[in-house]
Scaffold this motif. Structure first.
Motif, PDB file in Angstrom:
ATOM      1  N   VAL B 106     -32.138  21.722 -10.278  1.00 10.74           N
ATOM      2  CA  VAL B 106     -31.478  21.351  -9.041  1.00 10.74           C
ATOM      3  C   VAL B 106     -30.107  22.001  -9.024  1.00 10.74           C
ATOM      4  O   VAL B 106     -29.354  21.902  -9.981  1.00 10.74           O
ATOM      5  CB  VAL B 106     -31.308  19.819  -8.937  1.00 10.74           C
ATOM      6  CG1 VAL B 106     -30.647  19.438  -7.618  1.00 10.74           C
ATOM      7  CG2 VAL B 106     -32.644  19.141  -9.081  1.00 10.74           C
ATOM      8  N   THR B 108     -26.360  22.402  -8.498  1.00  7.31           N
ATOM      9  CA  THR B 108     -25.229  21.501  -8.346  1.00  7.31           C
ATOM     10  C   THR B 108     -24.413  21.974  -7.164  1.00  7.31           C
ATOM     11  O   THR B 108     -24.048  23.131  -7.076  1.00  7.31           O
ATOM     12  CB  THR B 108     -24.337  21.541  -9.593  1.00  7.31           C
ATOM     13  OG1 THR B 108     -25.165  21.491 -10.731  1.00  7.31           O
ATOM     14  CG2 THR B 108     -23.376  20.396  -9.593  1.00  7.31           C
ATOM     15  N   ILE B 111     -18.369  21.174  -6.555  1.00  6.45           N
ATOM     16  CA  ILE B 111     -17.336  20.191  -6.241  1.00  6.45           C
ATOM     17  C   ILE B 111     -16.087  20.601  -6.998  1.00  6.45           C
ATOM     18  O   ILE B 111     -16.064  20.603  -8.225  1.00  6.45           O
ATOM     19  CB  ILE B 111     -17.784  18.769  -6.610  1.00  6.45           C
ATOM     20  CG1 ILE B 111     -18.958  18.385  -5.708  1.00  6.45           C
ATOM     21  CG2 ILE B 111     -16.636  17.786  -6.455  1.00  6.45           C
ATOM     22  CD1 ILE B 111     -19.519  17.032  -5.971  1.00  6.45           C
ATOM     23  N   TYR B 113     -13.308  19.381  -7.743  1.00  6.17           N
ATOM     24  CA  TYR B 113     -12.524  18.472  -8.581  1.00  6.17           C
ATOM     25  C   TYR B 113     -13.115  18.288  -9.967  1.00  6.17           C
ATOM     26  O   TYR B 113     -12.433  17.829 -10.872  1.00  6.17           O
ATOM     27  CB  TYR B 113     -12.401  17.112  -7.893  1.00  6.17           C
ATOM     28  CG  TYR B 113     -11.832  17.214  -6.501  1.00  6.17           C
ATOM     29  CD1 TYR B 113     -10.495  17.562  -6.318  1.00  6.17           C
ATOM     30  CD2 TYR B 113     -12.620  16.983  -5.383  1.00  6.17           C
ATOM     31  CE1 TYR B 113      -9.958  17.672  -5.040  1.00  6.17           C
ATOM     32  CE2 TYR B 113     -12.103  17.083  -4.106  1.00  6.17           C
ATOM     33  CZ  TYR B 113     -10.767  17.434  -3.935  1.00  6.17           C
ATOM     34  OH  TYR B 113     -10.249  17.547  -2.677  1.00  6.17           O
ATOM     35  N   LEU B 114     -14.368  18.614 -10.120  1.00  4.30           N
ATOM     36  CA  LEU B 114     -15.010  18.403 -11.413  1.00  4.30           C
ATOM     37  C   LEU B 114     -14.520  19.424 -12.437  1.00  4.30           C
ATOM     38  O   LEU B 114     -14.214  20.560 -12.102  1.00  4.30           O
ATOM     39  CB  LEU B 114     -16.532  18.504 -11.277  1.00  4.30           C
ATOM     40  CG  LEU B 114     -17.180  17.426 -10.410  1.00  4.30           C
ATOM     41  CD1 LEU B 114     -18.662  17.712 -10.254  1.00  4.30           C
ATOM     42  CD2 LEU B 114     -16.961  16.045 -11.007  1.00  4.30           C
ATOM     43  N   LYS B 115     -14.465  18.987 -13.700  1.00  3.35           N
ATOM     44  CA  LYS B 115     -14.033  19.888 -14.771  1.00  3.35           C
ATOM     45  C   LYS B 115     -15.139  19.983 -15.810  1.00  3.35           C
ATOM     46  O   LYS B 115     -15.975  19.089 -15.907  1.00  3.35           O
ATOM     47  CB  LYS B 115     -12.752  19.347 -15.416  1.00  3.35           C
ATOM     48  CG  LYS B 115     -11.584  19.296 -14.450  1.00  3.35           C
ATOM     49  CD  LYS B 115     -10.373  18.646 -15.104  1.00  3.35           C
ATOM     50  CE  LYS B 115      -9.219  18.587 -14.114  1.00  3.35           C
ATOM     51  NZ  LYS B 115      -8.031  17.941 -14.688  1.00  3.35           N
ATOM     52  N   GLN B 116     -15.078  21.050 -16.593  1.00  3.22           N
ATOM     53  CA  GLN B 116     -16.115  21.248 -17.610  1.00  3.22           C
ATOM     54  C   GLN B 116     -15.515  21.555 -18.966  1.00  3.22           C
ATOM     55  O   GLN B 116     -14.425  22.101 -19.074  1.00  3.22           O
ATOM     56  CB  GLN B 116     -17.051  22.397 -17.204  1.00  3.22           C
ATOM     57  CG  GLN B 116     -18.118  21.957 -16.209  1.00  3.22           C
ATOM     58  CD  GLN B 116     -19.285  22.912 -16.178  1.00  3.22           C
ATOM     59  OE1 GLN B 116     -19.104  24.105 -16.348  1.00  3.22           O
ATOM     60  NE2 GLN B 116     -20.474  22.387 -15.941  1.00  3.22           N
ATOM     61  N   GLU B 117     -16.280  21.214 -19.999  1.00  6.43           N
ATOM     62  CA  GLU B 117     -15.886  21.582 -21.364  1.00  6.43           C
ATOM     63  C   GLU B 117     -17.140  21.592 -22.227  1.00  6.43           C
ATOM     64  O   GLU B 117     -18.149  20.969 -21.881  1.00  6.43           O
ATOM     65  CB  GLU B 117     -14.878  20.571 -21.928  1.00  6.43           C
ATOM     66  CG  GLU B 117     -15.471  19.179 -22.138  1.00  6.43           C
ATOM     67  CD  GLU B 117     -14.452  18.155 -22.620  1.00  6.43           C
ATOM     68  OE1 GLU B 117     -13.259  18.469 -22.596  1.00  6.43           O
ATOM     69  OE2 GLU B 117     -14.878  17.053 -23.000  1.00  6.43           O
TER      70      GLU B 117
END
Lengths: 246, 153
Positions: B106, B108, B111, B113-117
């Motif tokens: 799916v 995404t 967005i 505002y989202l953060k990744q690590e």
């Protein structure tokens, strides 16, 4: 004082700071046993099983009506992703655990106990401070390695719930595609104002797959930490304020 | 691919479990590297041939033992454990909550505002742990039930 009992097929732990009165623990564990007896879909004599076997609505308890009404409200709050109907049967267990933990926390607060936590199968309500007067620290388990913690957060009044499919045993369905596995998301942890909110939204957002973390971001009062199958975590804009640096 | 992954996950849990057992019992239990291969053949429960001449110091008697069906709250978990030469050589899932073989991707929605690590293990001690552990808890209950049968022989 801390005690753990195996109820509802999972360990439930209660820690209360500053008391050695066992009656508080007994009251709470008795309550969880009552909840299990009424809502377990694995017990043929539970009320929910009787309802699924055709018990007429006139004979449902008031509490059951209320819980099912909350489930219906949650379905609407989550764009239909929280849905207790599966294969023609009602299964409110995606909500009952958080609801019961929240009720148990209220029971403690009414007896003027303010420093405690209640944890059932990885879903948590904290209150106040720990035995060293610090905020409660909660570790998020690595979905790829149950021995590891991948994030530590500190909280004083919040509820924390994690939905996931450990051991590839999916326990949450996408109600719009019930035959599909939920893609790519290994675990989704939600922090909310209490465990009732955190648990019901974690269940629904997990069912949304990768879009779930965006749903948490856009829902006021919730923060989330999602771990995907590529070992990347995606987290909401307000999550970092809870994080204890490693 | 899914079965391969499942095998890895089971192996991780199995190794973790055998580590716990190692602390509980004086007899060492070796987790074989072949667990994932054995599991990839699917949930089968064929009794291992009983061998009388090779019963080493291990506490478990050879054979295949079926564990109890344990409630993982959202579904039942049941495993079988195969013991050869006194050691666990395979753990198979006979039941676990609705495994779905299909997998979909799916997209995404972006967005901002989202953060990744990248996730990484932390050493810090915590009061409480959050995680969806129902199936692994039930897995351990079912496995320990299978192993207690193996001890009684």
């Amino acid at each position: 004082m801390k005690r753990t009992e195996l109820i509802m097929g999972m360990p439930i732990t209660v820690e209360i700071i500053g008391t050695n009165l066992t009656k508080h623990f007994e009251t709470l564990f008795d309550y969880f046993k009552e909840v299990d007896a009424r809502y377990s879909t694995y017990k043929p004599d539970s009320e929910i099983s009787q309802i699924n076997n055709g018990l007429p609505e006139a004979k449902w308890t008031d509490e059951m009506r209320m819980v099912l009404a909350i489930c219906e409200k949650t379905r609407k709050d989550t764009k239909g992703y929280f849905n207790i109907k599966h294969k023609g049967k009602l299964d409110p267990s995606g909500l009952v655990k958080g609801w019961a933990i929240n009720n148990a926390a209220d029971m403690l607060r009414k007896t003027d106990i303010s420093n405690f936590y209640i944890e059932a199968g990885g879903d948590i309500q904290v209150s106040g401070r720990d035995a060293e007067h610090r905020k409660w620290t909660v570790g998020i388990r690595n979905p790829f390695n149950i021995k590891e913690i991948i994030k530590t957060i500190s909280v004083t009044a919040e509820g924390i719930a994690t939905s996931g499919a450990y051991v590839r045993g999916q326990h949450i369905y996408d109600p719009f595609h019930p035959d599909r596995a939920i893609s790519r998301v290994e675990s989704l942890t939600v922090i909310g104002e209490n465990i009732f909110e955190a648990d019901r939204y974690a269940t629904a957002a997990y069912a949304m797959g990768e879009k779930g973390i965006g749903f948490i971001e856009s829902t006021p009062g919730l923060e989330g930490y999602m771990v995907a199958d590529d070992q990347l975590a995606t987290y909401t804009s307000g999550f970092e304020r809870y994080v204890v640096s490693a | 691919m899914r079965k391969y992954f499942l095998g890895i996950v089971i192996t991780i849990i199995f190794v973790a479990y055998s580590t716990i057992l190692r602390h509980q019992h004086s007899e060492p239990i070796v987790a074989p590297a072949s667990v994932s291969q054995n599991n990839s053949t699917g949930p089968t429960s064929t009794p291992a041939p009983a061998t009388t001449n090779t019963t080493p110091a291990g506490q478990y008697k050879d054979g295949t033992y079926t564990g109890s069906v344990d409630n993982a709250f959202y579904g039942n978990v049941q495993v079988s454990a195969t013991i050869q030469n006194g050691k666990i050589t395979a753990v198979n899932f006979l039941q676990y909550p609705d495994e779905n073989p299909n997998s979909i991707y799916v997209n995404t929605s972006a967005i901002p505002y989202l953060k990744q690590e990248a996730i990484k293990a932390q050493g810090s001690s915590v009061s409480i742990v959050t995680g969806a552990t129902f199936t692994s808890q039930a897995f351990m209950q079912s496995l320990s039930s299978a192993l207690s049968q193996a001890m009684q022989g």
